[in-house]
Motif scaffolding. Structure first.
Motif, mmCIF file in Angstrom:
data_model
loop_
_atom_site.group_PDB
_atom_site.id
_atom_site.type_symbol
_atom_site.label_atom_id
_atom_site.label_comp_id
_atom_site.label_asym_id
_atom_site.label_seq_id
_atom_site.Cartn_x
_atom_site.Cartn_y
_atom_site.Cartn_z
ATOM 1 N N LEU A 145 0.730 -1.338 -0.143
ATOM 2 C CA LEU A 145 -0.214 -0.391 -0.128
ATOM 3 C C LEU A 145 1.010 0.908 -0.090
ATOM 4 C CD1 LEU A 145 -3.146 1.033 0.020
ATOM 5 C CD2 LEU A 145 -3.064 0.856 2.556
ATOM 6 N N LEU A 174 -1.823 -0.968 -3.814
ATOM 7 C CA LEU A 174 -2.831 -0.643 -3.728
ATOM 8 C C LEU A 174 -2.012 0.933 -3.705
ATOM 9 C CD1 LEU A 174 -4.726 -2.440 -1.958
ATOM 10 C CD2 LEU A 174 -5.041 -2.180 -4.390
ATOM 11 N N CYS A 176 -3.801 4.434 -1.675
ATOM 12 C CA CYS A 176 -4.653 5.557 -1.132
ATOM 13 C C CYS A 176 -4.400 6.541 -0.986
ATOM 14 C CB CYS A 176 -5.013 4.493 0.223
ATOM 15 S SG CYS A 176 -6.585 5.180 1.071
ATOM 16 N N ASP A 195 -6.576 3.592 -6.207
ATOM 17 C CA ASP A 195 -7.476 2.374 -6.087
ATOM 18 C C ASP A 195 -8.170 2.889 -5.197
ATOM 19 O OD1 ASP A 195 -6.339 0.808 -7.702
ATOM 20 O OD2 ASP A 195 -4.476 1.104 -6.447
ATOM 21 N N THR A 218 -13.760 3.482 -3.507
ATOM 22 C CA THR A 218 -12.948 2.861 -4.113
ATOM 23 C C THR A 218 -13.267 2.816 -5.743
ATOM 24 O OG1 THR A 218 -14.225 0.930 -4.504
ATOM 25 C CG2 THR A 218 -12.597 0.775 -2.405
ATOM 26 N N LEU A 223 -12.943 -4.263 -4.454
ATOM 27 C CA LEU A 223 -12.380 -3.438 -3.809
ATOM 28 C C LEU A 223 -13.209 -2.899 -2.388
ATOM 29 C CD1 LEU A 223 -9.580 -2.821 -2.263
ATOM 30 C CD2 LEU A 223 -9.500 -0.589 -3.984
#
Ligand SMILES: *Cc1c(COP(=O)(O)O)cnc(C)c1O
Length: 403
Positions: A145, A174, A176, A195, A218, A223
């Motif tokens: 992440l 991912l 964020c 994402d 998301t 997800l």
């Protein structure tokens, strides 16, 4: 003809207002508040899509669909606070996974990473995300992440979302983005390749300093379904009345952001011309190190302005923040009323001074959340506080001595 920034704002204002549906049952123009814990079933498992209000509530559903639409994502989820939303994203990870996060991350997220998830075996590396290469260099095979906050708090650093999204894709991590400071009225990270987007809806989305709430959007349904499982399993959901308050706040988000941006720019320029000010942090100033990235990826530069004083002391900053009248001394941001805070003694108090200063949060750093009052009134308020500072008092005192 290319659209002016003004046109985009107006187009968005229409979209924001009409994204909120009229109640299909009664025609009510305001979303009904379904203050209920459970829903009657015709026979076991046969119901109108709602069975228990932790799993789903019609008022919360409106908010969840609203934020998903405005952020151009697949799924929206509403939580009891911004930190509860961040917590739900972190539940995607398992022991041994690693996160790369911005070094000036929100203090509450830092505490969650370091004092909660660390003991479950999740490791976090902090880098200056102003240069995407720093993210690339910090990657390893355990990275799952990447966590961005842009603009960041309180030094308003800008990370290039699209460039970092490309790195995340290439490494199957991912991405964020905490979009609290910009809001979807200014920046849509999913369109730039993120994402997941998280929000402290406590700030601009609610907009009136009257609630605590968090949101997640998301990019994909899949997800969204994974995080929805954790939302229901752990249960930190947003209640129906607070969901309604966020919806009501979001009706005016686009218009409010336009005013926040315009006043903040004026104030940043005013601060640049004050002899007591050392540095002004605002992505809308052409001397901001990532001004061009900010200009490319967002529609406006936001309502937060930070600055340091030439006399870089806790006492001088304390004197300043205690003397403004319109700018109320308080933590938080994003509301109608302007707020002022002294980072070293408030939001960043628990961080050791050396680490805090290394992250650019100097002793005299003052953060303004520019509200919706008249910009000229706000500038007058700041000017009066500069007049009360020791430096300026000393500078003028000889004049009186000569009288
Ligand atoms: C306030 C804030 C949070 C935490 O949100 P709460 O609603 O206070 O839990 C997270 N990220 C940012 C950038 C914030 O400003």
């Amino acid at each position: 003809m290319p659209k002016r920034q003004e046109d985009y704002f107006m187009q968005e204002t229409t979209e924001f207002i009409h994204s909120i549906p009229v109640d299909p049952l009664t025609g009510a123009v305001s979303v009904p508040i379904y203050q209920t814990s459970t829903f009657v079933q015709e026979s076991p498992g046969v119901h109108k899509g709602y069975d228990y209000a932790r799993s789903n509530n019609p008022t919360r559903s409106v908010l969840e669909n609203l934020i998903a639409g405005l952020e151009k994502g697949a799924r929206g989820l509403a939580f009891a606070s911004g930190l509860a939303a961040i917590d739900a994203v972190l539940k995607l990870l398992k022991s041994g996974d690693e996160i790369i996060a911005v070094d000036d991350i929100y203090g509450g997220a830092f505490r969650l990473f370091e004092q909660v998830y660390k003991k479950f075996g999740v490791r976090v590396t902090y880098v200056d995300a102003g240069n995407p290469e720093n993210i690339f260099n910090a990657l390893n095979e355990s990275t799952r992440l990447i966590w961005l906050e842009t603009p960041s708090n309180p030094t308003l650093k800008i990370a290039d979302i699209a460039a970092i999204a490309a790195i995340a894709k290439a490494c199957s991590c991912l991405l964020c983005v905490d979009n609290t400071f910009a809001s979807p009225a200014l920046q849509k990270p999913i369109q730039l390749g993120a994402d997941i987007v998280v929000h402290s809806a406590t700030k601009y989305l609610g907009g009136h300093s009257d609630l605590i709430a968090g949101l997640i959007v998301t990019a994909t349904e899949e997800l969204g379904e994974k995080i929805r499982f954790y939302q229901n399993a752990a249960g930190a959901i947003l209640g129906p009345f607070d969901s309604w308050l966020v919806i009501r706040g979001m009706e005016t988000l686009s218009l409010r952001m336009k005013q926040h941006c315009s006043s903040a720019k004026h104030i940043a320029e005013f601060l640049q011309n004050q002899p007591e000010v050392d540095r002004v942090f605002y992505p809308g100033l052409s001397d901001h190190p990532n001004h061009s990235v900010a200009k490319r990826q967002s529609r406006g530069f936001g309502g937060i302005v930070s600055f340091t004083l030439k006399e870089d002391s806790l006492a001088e900053a304390r004197r300043f923040v205690s003397s403004t009248e319109l700018f109320k001394l308080a933590e938080s941001l994003g509301g109608v009323k302007s707020l002022i805070s002294h980072s070293a003694e408030m939001t960043h108090k628990t961080i050791p001074p050396e680490i805090r200063r290394a992250a650019g949060v100097h002793d005299s750093l003052i953060r303004l959340s520019v509200g919706l009052e008249d910009a000229e009134d706000l500038i007058t308020d700041l000017r009066n506080s500069f007049d009360r500072l020791t430096v300026r008092t000393n500078k003028y005192s000889h004049r009186f001595e000569n009288c």
